[in-house]
Design a protein around this motif. Structure first.
Motif, mmCIF file in Angstrom:
data_model
loop_
_atom_site.group_PDB
_atom_site.id
_atom_site.type_symbol
_atom_site.label_atom_id
_atom_site.label_comp_id
_atom_site.label_asym_id
_atom_site.label_seq_id
_atom_site.Cartn_x
_atom_site.Cartn_y
_atom_site.Cartn_z
ATOM 1 N N LEU A 48 0.826 -1.204 0.000
ATOM 2 C CA LEU A 48 0.000 0.000 0.000
ATOM 3 C C LEU A 48 0.862 1.255 0.000
ATOM 4 C CD1 LEU A 48 -2.702 -1.152 2.560
ATOM 5 C CD2 LEU A 48 -2.926 -0.990 0.075
ATOM 6 N N PRO A 49 0.317 2.353 -0.532
ATOM 7 C CA PRO A 49 1.102 3.593 -0.598
ATOM 8 C C PRO A 49 1.255 4.246 0.769
ATOM 9 C CG PRO A 49 -1.129 4.029 -1.334
ATOM 10 C CD PRO A 49 -1.016 2.538 -1.118
ATOM 11 N N TRP A 82 -5.463 12.686 -3.971
ATOM 12 C CA TRP A 82 -4.324 12.253 -4.782
ATOM 13 C C TRP A 82 -3.651 13.466 -5.379
ATOM 14 C CZ3 TRP A 82 -3.157 7.364 -4.088
ATOM 15 C CH2 TRP A 82 -4.158 6.439 -3.811
ATOM 16 N N LEU A 83 -2.327 13.490 -5.387
ATOM 17 C CA LEU A 83 -1.568 14.574 -5.999
ATOM 18 C C LEU A 83 -1.310 14.349 -7.481
ATOM 19 C CD1 LEU A 83 1.228 15.641 -3.497
ATOM 20 C CD2 LEU A 83 -0.807 16.889 -4.180
ATOM 21 N N ASP A 84 -1.661 13.168 -7.978
ATOM 22 C CA ASP A 84 -1.367 12.856 -9.374
ATOM 23 C C ASP A 84 -2.548 12.134 -10.012
ATOM 24 O OD1 ASP A 84 -0.025 9.630 -9.475
ATOM 25 O OD2 ASP A 84 -0.765 10.572 -7.670
ATOM 26 N N GLN A 85 -2.580 12.122 -11.318
ATOM 27 C CA GLN A 85 -3.679 11.504 -12.038
ATOM 28 C C GLN A 85 -3.649 9.982 -12.009
ATOM 29 O OE1 GLN A 85 -3.397 13.300 -15.921
ATOM 30 N NE2 GLN A 85 -4.375 15.191 -15.235
ATOM 31 N N ASP A 86 -2.481 9.403 -11.739
ATOM 32 C CA ASP A 86 -2.356 7.939 -11.693
ATOM 33 C C ASP A 86 -2.610 7.376 -10.297
ATOM 34 O OD1 ASP A 86 -1.707 7.826 -14.398
ATOM 35 O OD2 ASP A 86 0.426 8.091 -13.989
ATOM 36 N N GLN A 88 -0.934 7.645 -7.353
ATOM 37 C CA GLN A 88 0.237 7.043 -6.724
ATOM 38 C C GLN A 88 0.765 7.873 -5.559
ATOM 39 O OE1 GLN A 88 1.414 3.950 -7.777
ATOM 40 N NE2 GLN A 88 -0.506 4.104 -8.919
ATOM 41 N N TYR A 89 0.361 9.157 -5.469
ATOM 42 C CA TYR A 89 0.862 10.059 -4.442
ATOM 43 C C TYR A 89 -0.279 10.570 -3.569
ATOM 44 C CZ TYR A 89 5.152 10.092 -7.169
ATOM 45 O OH TYR A 89 6.269 9.717 -7.833
ATOM 46 N N PRO A 90 -0.600 9.844 -2.481
ATOM 47 C CA PRO A 90 -1.707 10.267 -1.627
ATOM 48 C C PRO A 90 -1.276 11.242 -0.526
ATOM 49 C CG PRO A 90 -0.933 8.126 -0.930
ATOM 50 C CD PRO A 90 -0.111 8.523 -2.135
#
Length: 91
Positions: A48-49, A82-86, A88-90
């Motif tokens: 998990l992230p 989320w900081l990104d569209q994919d 990956q950066y919560p």
């Protein structure tokens, strides 16, 4: 590699904290995001992230300085983005 969009399109999420022992000791928490990480068999907690935690200005949030988000414990319910569209950066 995903690009951080820094708020160009905010995507909110809800989830549950599974780990508060950040190996980088920077105050992050590991989160299981509802609707994205529901498959606990194929997505173990270790995969998990790590989510950054919004902190007050009294915390440096770097280099083991300042306060830690000790109020969060495993199974705490959280809301983030989320900081990104994919996704990956919560935070």
């Amino acid at each position: 590699m995903t690009e951080i969009n820094m708020g160009e399109s905010i995507s909110w999420w809800t989830g549950k904290v599974v780990n508060v022992f950040d190996p980088q000791q920077s105050g992050r928490v590991q989160v299981r995001v509802f609707g994205r990480h529901d498959d606990v068999v194929n997505i173990p907690d270790s995969a998990l992230p790590w989510a950054l935690v919004l902190q007050p200005p009294t915390s440096a949030a770097i280099g083991k300085i300042g306060q830690a988000p000790v109020g969060l414990v495993p199974n705490s319910n959280v809301v983030g983005l989320w900081l990104d569209q994919d996704h990956q950066y919560p935070i």
